[in-house]
Design a protein around this motif. Structure first.
Motif, PDB file in Angstrom:
ATOM      1  N   PRO A  94      -3.580  10.422  -4.819  1.00  0.00           N
ATOM      2  CA  PRO A  94      -3.863   9.007  -5.096  1.00  0.00           C
ATOM      3  C   PRO A  94      -3.593   8.090  -3.912  1.00  0.00           C
ATOM      4  O   PRO A  94      -2.774   8.379  -3.054  1.00  0.00           O
ATOM      5  N   GLU A  95      -4.308   6.996  -3.900  1.00  0.00           N
ATOM      6  CA  GLU A  95      -4.077   5.862  -3.002  1.00  0.00           C
ATOM      7  C   GLU A  95      -3.687   4.728  -3.925  1.00  0.00           C
ATOM      8  O   GLU A  95      -4.362   4.478  -4.927  1.00  0.00           O
ATOM      9  N   CYS A  96      -2.584   4.049  -3.630  1.00  0.00           N
ATOM     10  CA  CYS A  96      -2.057   3.034  -4.540  1.00  0.00           C
ATOM     11  C   CYS A  96      -1.880   1.693  -3.832  1.00  0.00           C
ATOM     12  O   CYS A  96      -1.522   1.640  -2.655  1.00  0.00           O
ATOM     13  N   TRP A  97      -2.091   0.632  -4.605  1.00  0.00           N
ATOM     14  CA  TRP A  97      -1.830  -0.729  -4.154  1.00  0.00           C
ATOM     15  C   TRP A  97      -1.075  -1.444  -5.242  1.00  0.00           C
ATOM     16  O   TRP A  97      -1.468  -1.417  -6.414  1.00  0.00           O
ATOM     17  N   SER A  98       0.024  -2.095  -4.882  1.00  0.00           N
ATOM     18  CA  SER A  98       0.818  -2.870  -5.830  1.00  0.00           C
ATOM     19  C   SER A  98       0.779  -4.340  -5.432  1.00  0.00           C
ATOM     20  O   SER A  98       0.757  -4.665  -4.234  1.00  0.00           O
ATOM     21  N   VAL A  99       0.788  -5.193  -6.437  1.00  0.00           N
ATOM     22  CA  VAL A  99       0.745  -6.639  -6.223  1.00  0.00           C
ATOM     23  C   VAL A  99       2.048  -7.238  -6.713  1.00  0.00           C
ATOM     24  O   VAL A  99       2.460  -6.992  -7.855  1.00  0.00           O
ATOM     25  N   ALA A 100       2.702  -8.026  -5.872  1.00  0.00           N
ATOM     26  CA  ALA A 100       3.960  -8.688  -6.237  1.00  0.00           C
ATOM     27  C   ALA A 100       3.907 -10.132  -5.756  1.00  0.00           C
ATOM     28  O   ALA A 100       3.047 -10.506  -4.942  1.00  0.00           O
ATOM     29  N   ARG A 126       0.854  -1.189   0.000  1.00  0.00           N
ATOM     30  CA  ARG A 126       0.000   0.000   0.000  1.00  0.00           C
ATOM     31  C   ARG A 126       0.882   1.229   0.000  1.00  0.00           C
ATOM     32  O   ARG A 126       1.832   1.335   0.774  1.00  0.00           O
ATOM     33  N   GLY A 127       0.583   2.166  -0.881  1.00  0.00           N
ATOM     34  CA  GLY A 127       1.327   3.418  -0.964  1.00  0.00           C
ATOM     35  C   GLY A 127       1.842   3.649  -2.369  1.00  0.00           C
ATOM     36  O   GLY A 127       2.139   2.711  -3.103  1.00  0.00           O
ATOM     37  N   CYS A 128       1.933   4.915  -2.743  1.00  0.00           N
ATOM     38  CA  CYS A 128       2.352   5.272  -4.097  1.00  0.00           C
ATOM     39  C   CYS A 128       3.860   5.465  -4.219  1.00  0.00           C
ATOM     40  O   CYS A 128       4.388   5.456  -5.324  1.00  0.00           O
ATOM     41  N   ASP A 129       4.560   5.634  -3.108  1.00  0.00           N
ATOM     42  CA  ASP A 129       6.009   5.813  -3.124  1.00  0.00           C
ATOM     43  C   ASP A 129       6.658   4.472  -2.792  1.00  0.00           C
ATOM     44  O   ASP A 129       6.642   4.031  -1.638  1.00  0.00           O
ATOM     45  N   ALA A 130       7.225   3.824  -3.811  1.00  0.00           N
ATOM     46  CA  ALA A 130       7.823   2.497  -3.612  1.00  0.00           C
ATOM     47  C   ALA A 130       8.940   2.516  -2.572  1.00  0.00           C
ATOM     48  O   ALA A 130       9.182   1.517  -1.895  1.00  0.00           O
ATOM     49  N   ALA A 131       9.616   3.652  -2.422  1.00  0.00           N
ATOM     50  CA  ALA A 131      10.701   3.747  -1.450  1.00  0.00           C
ATOM     51  C   ALA A 131      10.188   3.863  -0.017  1.00  0.00           C
ATOM     52  O   ALA A 131      10.908   3.557   0.928  1.00  0.00           O
ATOM     53  N   LYS A 132       8.947   4.319   0.159  1.00  0.00           N
ATOM     54  CA  LYS A 132       8.378   4.495   1.493  1.00  0.00           C
ATOM     55  C   LYS A 132       6.940   3.989   1.518  1.00  0.00           C
ATOM     56  O   LYS A 132       6.001   4.761   1.645  1.00  0.00           O
ATOM     57  N   PRO A 133       6.743   2.667   1.384  1.00  0.00           N
ATOM     58  CA  PRO A 133       5.369   2.139   1.396  1.00  0.00           C
ATOM     59  C   PRO A 133       4.707   2.354   2.754  1.00  0.00           C
ATOM     60  O   PRO A 133       5.380   2.419   3.779  1.00  0.00           O
TER      61      PRO A 133
END
Length: 153
Positions: A143-149, A47-54
């Protein structure tokens, strides 16, 4: 305190610009394959749009179409003193807010609901099997972001 993002999203969504959550074209110009959610799978949700600081990372396990386990991967445990009157929750460097993990189908449904309600939504998909890899929803407050890995069917 646990925070159910999907409920809050529905409450927050107000008129913004609309976008299409349909599959984004792949690098070769075509669309990714249609994805059908399997009954059992696992993935890592960030959760989070900044990959460096989720804002949070969760190992999610789905069994029989429902979340059966969701373990926070980046939480720091805080042990309150004996005199503490309040539950401090997880210490994450910000509010300590937790979310309820969801299935990928629920993530896509959340994106569709936000789109239907006028939010700006961007969804990307895996070019090999079509599962969602990132969803970004903006209801006008950033934005609110969610990434799936690490998706494993």
């Amino acid at each position: 305190m646990r925070f159910v993002w999907a409920i809050a999203l529905v409450a927050l969504v107000a008129g913004c610009t609309s976008s299409d959550p349909s599959p984004a074209p792949s690098a070769n110009g075509g669309s990714p394959p249609a994805w059908s959610e399997p009954a059992d799978y696992s993935y890592v949700l960030t959760r989070g749009c900044d990959a460096a600081k989720p804002l949070g990372r969760y190992q999610v396990t789905v069994a029989s179409g429902a979340v059966s386990a969701a373990d926070r991967l980046d939480a720091t445990t805080v042990t309150p003193t004996a005199s503490a009157d309040a539950d401090l929750g997880p210490a994450t460097g910000d509010s300590g807010e937790e979310i309820e993990a969801f299935t990928l189908k629920e993530l896509l449904e959340m994106a569709q609901t936000a789109t239907d309600d006028g939010a700006q939504v961007s969804t990307t998909y895996d070019t090999a099997d079509g599962h969602p890899t990132k969803v970004s929803i903006d209801v006008g407050q950033g934005p609110e972001c969610w990434s799936v890995a690490d998706y494993k069917a």
